[in-house]
Design a protein around this motif. Sequence first.
Motif, PDB file in Angstrom:
ATOM      1  N   ALA A  27       0.831  -1.210   0.000  1.00  0.00           N
ATOM      2  CA  ALA A  27       0.000   0.000   0.000  1.00  0.00           C
ATOM      3  C   ALA A  27       0.862   1.256   0.000  1.00  0.00           C
ATOM      4  O   ALA A  27       0.543   2.243  -0.679  1.00  0.00           O
ATOM      5  N   ALA A  28       1.968   1.232   0.744  1.00  0.00           N
ATOM      6  CA  ALA A  28       2.852   2.400   0.790  1.00  0.00           C
ATOM      7  C   ALA A  28       3.497   2.651  -0.565  1.00  0.00           C
ATOM      8  O   ALA A  28       3.604   3.802  -1.009  1.00  0.00           O
ATOM      9  N   VAL A  29       3.924   1.586  -1.233  1.00  0.00           N
ATOM     10  CA  VAL A  29       4.509   1.739  -2.574  1.00  0.00           C
ATOM     11  C   VAL A  29       3.482   2.363  -3.515  1.00  0.00           C
ATOM     12  O   VAL A  29       3.790   3.298  -4.264  1.00  0.00           O
ATOM     13  N   GLU A  46      13.052  13.471  -1.982  1.00  0.00           N
ATOM     14  CA  GLU A  46      12.682  12.850  -0.708  1.00  0.00           C
ATOM     15  C   GLU A  46      11.591  11.789  -0.910  1.00  0.00           C
ATOM     16  O   GLU A  46      11.641  10.705  -0.330  1.00  0.00           O
ATOM     17  N   ALA A  47      10.614  12.112  -1.759  1.00  0.00           N
ATOM     18  CA  ALA A  47       9.545  11.159  -2.054  1.00  0.00           C
ATOM     19  C   ALA A  47      10.104   9.926  -2.769  1.00  0.00           C
ATOM     20  O   ALA A  47       9.714   8.792  -2.473  1.00  0.00           O
ATOM     21  N   ARG A  48      11.018  10.134  -3.689  1.00  0.00           N
ATOM     22  CA  ARG A  48      11.627   9.016  -4.423  1.00  0.00           C
ATOM     23  C   ARG A  48      12.423   8.112  -3.478  1.00  0.00           C
ATOM     24  O   ARG A  48      12.374   6.887  -3.583  1.00  0.00           O
ATOM     25  N   ALA A  49      13.153   8.722  -2.554  1.00  0.00           N
ATOM     26  CA  ALA A  49      13.925   7.937  -1.586  1.00  0.00           C
ATOM     27  C   ALA A  49      12.994   7.087  -0.716  1.00  0.00           C
ATOM     28  O   ALA A  49      13.285   5.911  -0.445  1.00  0.00           O
ATOM     29  N   ALA A  50      11.871   7.653  -0.295  1.00  0.00           N
ATOM     30  CA  ALA A  50      10.909   6.901   0.510  1.00  0.00           C
ATOM     31  C   ALA A  50      10.295   5.766  -0.319  1.00  0.00           C
ATOM     32  O   ALA A  50      10.147   4.635   0.166  1.00  0.00           O
ATOM     33  N   TYR A  51       9.939   6.056  -1.553  1.00  0.00           N
ATOM     34  CA  TYR A  51       9.391   5.044  -2.460  1.00  0.00           C
ATOM     35  C   TYR A  51      10.371   3.887  -2.602  1.00  0.00           C
ATOM     36  O   TYR A  51       9.996   2.712  -2.462  1.00  0.00           O
ATOM     37  N   ASP A  52      11.625   4.198  -2.843  1.00  0.00           N
ATOM     38  CA  ASP A  52      12.643   3.159  -2.999  1.00  0.00           C
ATOM     39  C   ASP A  52      12.826   2.357  -1.712  1.00  0.00           C
ATOM     40  O   ASP A  52      12.997   1.131  -1.750  1.00  0.00           O
ATOM     41  N   ALA A  75       0.177  -7.661  -4.109  1.00  0.00           N
ATOM     42  CA  ALA A  75      -0.336  -6.292  -4.041  1.00  0.00           C
ATOM     43  C   ALA A  75      -1.707  -6.241  -4.700  1.00  0.00           C
ATOM     44  O   ALA A  75      -1.988  -6.992  -5.637  1.00  0.00           O
ATOM     45  N   ALA A  76      -2.541  -5.351  -4.206  1.00  0.00           N
ATOM     46  CA  ALA A  76      -3.827  -5.101  -4.849  1.00  0.00           C
ATOM     47  C   ALA A  76      -3.580  -4.281  -6.112  1.00  0.00           C
ATOM     48  O   ALA A  76      -2.532  -3.627  -6.250  1.00  0.00           O
TER      49      ALA A  76
END
Length: 161
Positions: A27-29, A46-52, A75-76
């Motif tokens: 869900a977070a991805v 920052e968003a990309r780092a969190a995604y990764d 994953a859904a």
Amino acid sequence: MSTISSTSEPVSGELAALQATLRAEHAAVYGYGVVGGRIDQARRKEARAAYDAHRARRDELARAVRDHGATPDAAAAAYALPFSVPDSAAAVRLAAELEERVAGVYSDLVRASTGERRRFAAGALREAAVRAVRWSGESVAFPGLAERAAAAPTASATQRT
């Protein structure tokens, strides 16, 4: 990155906690995909780092589930967002919400596991809590626990995301 594989027998509930945490990472991805599409350029890195980071955790959790001899939950196709995300401000709020929810399920994994898996879960909980503070500018005394206390007893992070 540390591994969460372990040679010891799993404790009761560990597999269920791993699957719940895996679902939260799925869900977070997904959520960070939405964040990335709306976030201002200044916070895109920052968003990309969190995604990764969430993708890496998701993959590690899937391996841990397979180590238990189980099939990782898939994953859904899509997840319901907790609110509309029309702009960068809403994307920042969504990122904070995602991190708070992930922290909650990692706190469950900390309680359900031992040894290296517990260290992995505690590290992931800490990272989610730090990211939540960076996104929201606010913190809680015990990350992961406040979110669990506010949730219904049977609700999970992925059910609300």
